[in-house]
Design a protein around this motif. Structure first.
Motif, PDB file in Angstrom:
ATOM      1  N   ALA A  55       0.848  -1.190   0.000  1.00  6.98           N
ATOM      2  CA  ALA A  55       0.000   0.000   0.000  1.00  6.98           C
ATOM      3  C   ALA A  55       0.878   1.231   0.000  1.00  6.98           C
ATOM      4  N   ARG A  77       3.987  -5.362   7.722  1.00  2.00           N
ATOM      5  CA  ARG A  77       3.292  -5.022   6.481  1.00  2.00           C
ATOM      6  C   ARG A  77       2.504  -6.224   5.977  1.00  2.00           C
ATOM      7  N   THR A  80      -0.633  -6.483   8.059  1.00  2.00           N
ATOM      8  CA  THR A  80      -1.673  -5.524   7.690  1.00  2.00           C
ATOM      9  C   THR A  80      -2.308  -5.893   6.355  1.00  2.00           C
ATOM     10  N   ASN A  81      -1.544  -6.438   5.430  1.00  2.00           N
ATOM     11  CA  ASN A  81      -2.126  -6.897   4.166  1.00  2.00           C
ATOM     12  C   ASN A  81      -3.110  -8.037   4.413  1.00  2.00           C
ATOM     13  N   ARG A  82      -2.750  -8.954   5.332  1.00  2.00           N
ATOM     14  CA  ARG A  82      -3.648 -10.053   5.667  1.00  2.00           C
ATOM     15  C   ARG A  82      -4.917  -9.527   6.324  1.00  2.00           C
ATOM     16  N   GLU A  83      -4.763  -8.572   7.249  1.00  2.00           N
ATOM     17  CA  GLU A  83      -5.932  -7.997   7.912  1.00  2.00           C
ATOM     18  C   GLU A  83      -6.839  -7.313   6.901  1.00  2.00           C
ATOM     19  N   ARG A  84      -6.257  -6.598   5.959  1.00  2.00           N
ATOM     20  CA  ARG A  84      -7.041  -5.920   4.929  1.00  2.00           C
ATOM     21  C   ARG A  84      -7.794  -6.948   4.087  1.00  2.00           C
ATOM     22  N   ALA A  85      -7.137  -8.035   3.733  1.00  2.00           N
ATOM     23  CA  ALA A  85      -7.788  -9.086   2.944  1.00  2.00           C
ATOM     24  C   ALA A  85      -8.921  -9.732   3.737  1.00  2.00           C
ATOM     25  N   ARG A  87     -10.720  -8.252   6.081  1.00  2.00           N
ATOM     26  CA  ARG A  87     -11.827  -7.292   6.142  1.00  2.00           C
ATOM     27  C   ARG A  87     -12.630  -7.329   4.861  1.00  2.00           C
ATOM     28  N   VAL A  88     -11.945  -7.411   3.726  1.00  2.00           N
ATOM     29  CA  VAL A  88     -12.647  -7.465   2.445  1.00  2.00           C
ATOM     30  C   VAL A  88     -13.454  -8.747   2.353  1.00  2.00           C
ATOM     31  N   ARG A  91     -16.808  -8.634   4.437  1.00  2.00           N
ATOM     32  CA  ARG A  91     -17.826  -7.637   4.131  1.00  2.00           C
ATOM     33  C   ARG A  91     -19.142  -8.335   3.834  1.00  2.00           C
TER      34      ARG A  91
END
Length: 185
Positions: A55, A77, A80-85, A87-88, A91
């Protein structure tokens, strides 16, 4: 002429005696398969060797260099990429539901003659509803047995408003069956 032994060389007597080996060619099918295999291998290697995109780093205008936080280590990093994935992936799916009448719709007017006679019944009305929730076409699909009750139900549903049907989060036109009950008091 004598037969040559295994160790003897015999020169050809004539041109017809000498054998010319035919020229060997590679099949176009084999060449195509080889090209496909090389391309597929290259694509697999390329897709696995690419690093995941990181990001972009947001900067604060006017920040002092001494106040800047140190860069996050690569492990953080990746977290955080795993957490973002995640969250997506968690949804909620886009909303999908059928049209339904608003609670603010008025009750149908009970025909006075039917009310005095103590006649009641249920009329099922099919309403074609547009994407804005307005009834476009209204018709009776199950009659009550009394023409006055059927007419009163049609008149009421024509004036109603609906929550439109939703498909993948977008309002769409659809049809909905609405039961209208007439119960004498």
């Amino acid at each position: 002429m004598s037969m040559p032994t295994n160790n003897e060389y015999r020169a050809p007597d004539t041109v017809e005696d000498s054998t010319v080996e035919p020229r060997r060619t590679t099949s176009p099918v084999l060449l195509t398969l080889l090209a496909f295999a090389v391309t597929a291998g290259g694509l697999i290697w390329w897709s696995q060797s690419r690093a995941p995109a990181e990001a972009p780093v947001a900067t604060v205008p006017g920040a002092v260099i001494g106040d800047a936080a140190p860069a996050a280590p690569a492990g953080e990093r990746a977290a955080t990429n795993r957490e973002r994935a995640e969250r997506v992936a968690t949804r909620p799916a886009p909303i999908s539901r059928d049209a339904r009448p608003l609670a603010t719709n008025t009750e149908p007017k009970y025909p006075a003659s039917m009310l005095r006679a103590g006649v009641g019944g249920t009329v099922v009305v099919l309403a074609e509803v547009d994407a804005n929730g307005n009834p476009i076409e209204v018709r009776v699909v199950e009659r009550s047995g009394e023409r006055d009750l059927d007419r009163a139900a049609l008149t009421a549903v024509r004036q109603w408003r609906f929550e439109p049907a939703m498909r993948n989060g977008k309002a769409v036109a659809t049809s909905v069956k609405v039961p209208v009950d007439f119960t004498p008091i």
